[in-house]
Enzyme design. Structure first.
Site, PDB file in Angstrom:
ATOM      1  N   HIS A 158       0.840  -1.214   0.000  1.00 43.80           N
ATOM      2  CA  HIS A 158       0.000   0.000   0.000  1.00 43.80           C
ATOM      3  C   HIS A 158       0.872   1.261   0.000  1.00 43.80           C
ATOM      4  CE1 HIS A 158      -3.266  -2.769   1.214  1.00 43.80           C
ATOM      5  NE2 HIS A 158      -2.318  -3.293   1.963  1.00 43.80           N
ATOM      6  N   SER A 279      14.372  21.659 -16.101  1.00 43.69           N
ATOM      7  CA  SER A 279      13.135  22.376 -16.394  1.00 43.69           C
ATOM      8  C   SER A 279      13.472  23.638 -17.175  1.00 43.69           C
ATOM      9  CB  SER A 279      12.454  22.735 -15.073  1.00 43.69           C
ATOM     10  OG  SER A 279      11.651  23.870 -15.213  1.00 43.69           O
ATOM     11  N   LYS A 285      16.000  21.869 -11.269  1.00 47.39           N
ATOM     12  CA  LYS A 285      15.331  20.577 -11.436  1.00 47.39           C
ATOM     13  C   LYS A 285      16.152  19.499 -12.118  1.00 47.39           C
ATOM     14  CE  LYS A 285      11.013  20.190 -11.366  1.00 47.39           C
ATOM     15  NZ  LYS A 285      10.187  19.363 -10.509  1.00 47.39           N
ATOM     16  N   GLU A 292       9.259   8.563 -16.827  1.00 44.43           N
ATOM     17  CA  GLU A 292       7.860   8.943 -17.053  1.00 44.43           C
ATOM     18  C   GLU A 292       7.407   8.538 -18.448  1.00 44.43           C
ATOM     19  OE1 GLU A 292       7.951  12.821 -14.091  1.00 44.43           O
ATOM     20  OE2 GLU A 292       8.317  13.061 -16.228  1.00 44.43           O
TER      21      GLU A 292
END
Ligand code: ARG
Length: 462
Positions: A158, A279, A285, A292
Site C-alpha cells: 500500500h 526544467s 530541477k 515517465e
C-alpha cells in the site's frame, strides 16, 4: 486504359485518388520488404522444384528479387503508392525488370497468404529481439543486485513501510517478471512459427504446391492445416502484442517505483544526469522524464492490443481488408517496447542506491514489528495474540517517540515469560534481514541463492 494495375483488369474505372491513398499500406508495410523477398524466393524455388516454372525462370526471379531487395536496403528504391502494398510493389518492380518470368511468381499464391507469411516472419524475428532485450535488462538488474544488493531498505505494501529487505531482493523481483515475459514470448513464438504460405486466397490451390518444402526453406517447423484459418488468423499478432503489453506493464511498475524513489522525500536512488532532464523555468530541477515516458508509453502498447482485438472482432471468415490495420499497431507496439527496454537497461546500469538516505529513515515505520511478532511465536505464543501484543508495543513506542529496540527487556518479558535478551537480535531492520528463514524471503541468505540461480539462468540461451 481504364486502369494500369495488373490485378485490376475487371475494373472499368481508374481508381479514385482518395481511394488510392485510403487503401495503401506501402507507406508503412515497406519495412517488411526483406521478408516479402525471402518468402517470394522460397515460393519460386518450390514452384521450380514442382515443375510449375522452369529453373531458368526461377533464376531470373531470384536475381531480380535480390536486386530489388538491395535497392530497397540502400534506400534507392522509389515506392509507388498506387501499387498499394509491399507485395504489389515488389511484384510490379520484378515484372518491370525481368518481364514474363516475373508474371509467374504469383502462381498458386495470394496476397492473403503472402501477408500472413511476411507478418509471421517479422513477428518471429521481433520476438527474438525482444527476448534478447529482456535478457539484457535482466542481466543489468542482476549486475546491480551483485554490486549494490546489500542495502537494507524498507519493502512496501500500500506504499506504506512494511518489512525490511535488502535491495538485491527488490531488484530480483523485476528479474522474475521479465523472465515470465521471456517465457510468454517463447510460448507465443511457437504459434507464430507456423507457415501459412500455400493457402492461397482462402481455399488453397489446384496446383501441386509443396507447402512443406516452402516452409522448410523459410525455417518454419510447422505448416498450417486449414487454408481458411491460415489467411484469416491474427491471433499471433495479438499474442505478440499481449506479450509486449505485459512487459510494458512490468517496465511501468519499475519506472513508477524509481520515480518515487528519486523524489527528495524518498531519496532512495540517484539516476545519472545522462538520463534526466531539467526544467525550462526551474533551474534546480532534475526530472525523471525517461522513466515517465516509459510509464506513459505503456498506454500506447495497451492501445495497440485493444485495437487489434477490436479490429478482429466479428470479422466474417476469411480475409477482410480490416486486417491491414494490424500492421501499424504491431509495429508501434514492438518499436515502443524495444526503445523502452533498451533505455531502461541503460538506466539500471547507472543508478545508485543512496544507502545513507535509506538508512537514515530505517528507524521510521516499525519495520521490525512483524519479526517481533514472529519472535513471540517462536516463544510459543499464538500469532493472533503476538500480533496484538506487538500492536500495543508499537502504540506505546509511538507515544514515547522511540523504536521497538529501545524498549526495556521487561516490556517484552511482561508480555511473554519465555522472552529474553535474544529478542534484540530480531529487532532493527538489519538484524531482521539476517533472520529471514523461509525460501524466497528478503534476506541476506536468500539473496545469495537467488543470485546463484540467475547467474546460471542468464548464462543459458533461451
Ligand atoms: N496489404 C494487405 C494487408 O496488409 C495485403 C493483403 C491484401 N489482400 C487483399 N485481398 N486485398 O492485409
Amino acid at each position: 486504359m481504364a486502369n494500369n494495375k495488373s490485378w485490376q483488369s475487371r475494373m472499368t474505372a481508374e481508381q479514385d485518388s482518395l481511394a488510392v491513398n485510403f487503401v495503401e499500406s506501402i507507406s508503412y508495410d515497406k519495412r517488411l520488404f526483406q521478408y516479402d523477398i525471402d518468402g517470394s524466393i522460397a515460393h519460386a524455388r518450390m514452384l521450380s522444384e514442382q515443375g510449375l516454372i522452369t529453373n531458368k525462370e526461377f533464376s531470373a526471379i531470384k536475381k531480380g528479387l535480390e536486386e530489388i531487395g538491395s535497392e530497397m536496403k540502400a534506400g534507392k528504391f522509389s515506392f509507388d503508392v498506387s501499387c498499394e502494398d509491399i507485395h504489389m510493389v515488389i511484384e510490379a518492380a520484378l515484372i518491370a525488370r525481368i518481364g514474363d518470368a516475373g508474371k509467374k511468381l504469383h502462381t498458386g499464391r495470394s496476397r492473403n497468404d503472402q501477408v500472413a507469411l511476411d507478418m509471421r516472419m517479422w513477428a518471429r524475428d521481433e520476438a527474438d529481439i525482444i527476448t534478447e532485450l529482456l535478457k539484457d535488462l535482466q542481466a543489468a538488474l542482476v549486475e546491480l543486485a551483485h554490486k549494490q544488493g546489500q542495502v537494507v531498505m524498507p519493502s512496501f505494501t500500500h506504499l506504506q513501510r512494511a518489512q525490511p529487505i535488502i535491495s538485491g531482493h527488490y531488484l530480483l523481483a523485476y528479474v522474475e517478471m521479465f523472465q515470465r515475459d521471456r517465457e510468454r514470448l517463447a510460448d507465443a513464438r511457437k504459434r507464430i512459427n507456423v507457415s501459412p504460405i500455400g493457402s492461397g486466397a482462402v481455399a488453397g490451390s489446384t496446383l501441386p504446391l509443396d507447402r512443406k518444402r516452402t516452409a522448410e526453406l523459410l525455417e518454419f517447423p510447422v505448416v498450417s492445416r486449414n487454408s481458411i484459418d491460415s489467411i484469416s488468423d491474427r491471433d499471433f499478432c495479438i499474442e505478440l502484442v499481449f506479450c509486449c503489453s505485459t512487459a510494458a506493464m512490468h517496465l511501468s511498475r519499475l519506472a513508477e517505483d524509481w520515480i518515487i524513489f528519486m523524489t527528495e522525500e524518498f531519496g532512495f536512488i540517484r539516476l545519472s544526469d545522462a538520463f534526466c532532464t531539467s526544467s525550462s523555468m526551474m533551474p534546480q530541477k532534475r526530472n525523471p522524464d525517461m522513466l515517465e515516458l516509459i510509464r506513459g508509453k505503456t498506454g500506447r502498447v495497451y492501445g495497440s492490443l485493444v485495437s487489434l482485438l477490436t479490429m478482429m472482432k466479428s470479422q466474417p471468415l476469411a480475409y477482410n481488408r480490416d486486417m491491414q490495420e494490424d500492421k501499424e499497431r504491431m509495429f508501434d507496439a514492438v518499436d515502443t517496447l524495444r526503445a523502452s527496454l533498451a533505455i531502461m537497461a541503460a538506466m539500471v546500469r547507472t543508478v545508485t542506491f543512496r544507502e545513507d538516505r535509506i538508512s537514515d529513515g530505517l528507524d521510521r515505520g516499525f519495520l521490525d514489528a512483524t519479526a517481533l511478532a514472529e519472535y513471540f511465536v517462536s516463544c510459543g505464543m499464538p500469532f493472533r495474540q503476538s500480533h496484538q501484543v506487538v500492536g500495543r508495543l508499537v502504540a506505546q513506542c509511538e507515544k514515547q517517540g522511540i523504536k521497538l529496540a529501545q524498549l526495556p527487556l521487561e516490556a517484552f518479558t511482561s508480555e511473554c515469560v519465555s522472552a529474553d535478551a535474544s529478542v534484540y537480535k530480531c529487532l532493527d531492520p538489519a538484524n531482521v534481514t539476517r533472520s529471514y528463514k523461509s525460501s524466497g524471503a528478503g534476506g541476506v541468505k536468500q539473496l545469495k541463492d537467488q543470485l546463484k540461480f540467475w547467474d546460471k539462468q542468464l548464462s543459458k540461451s533461451l
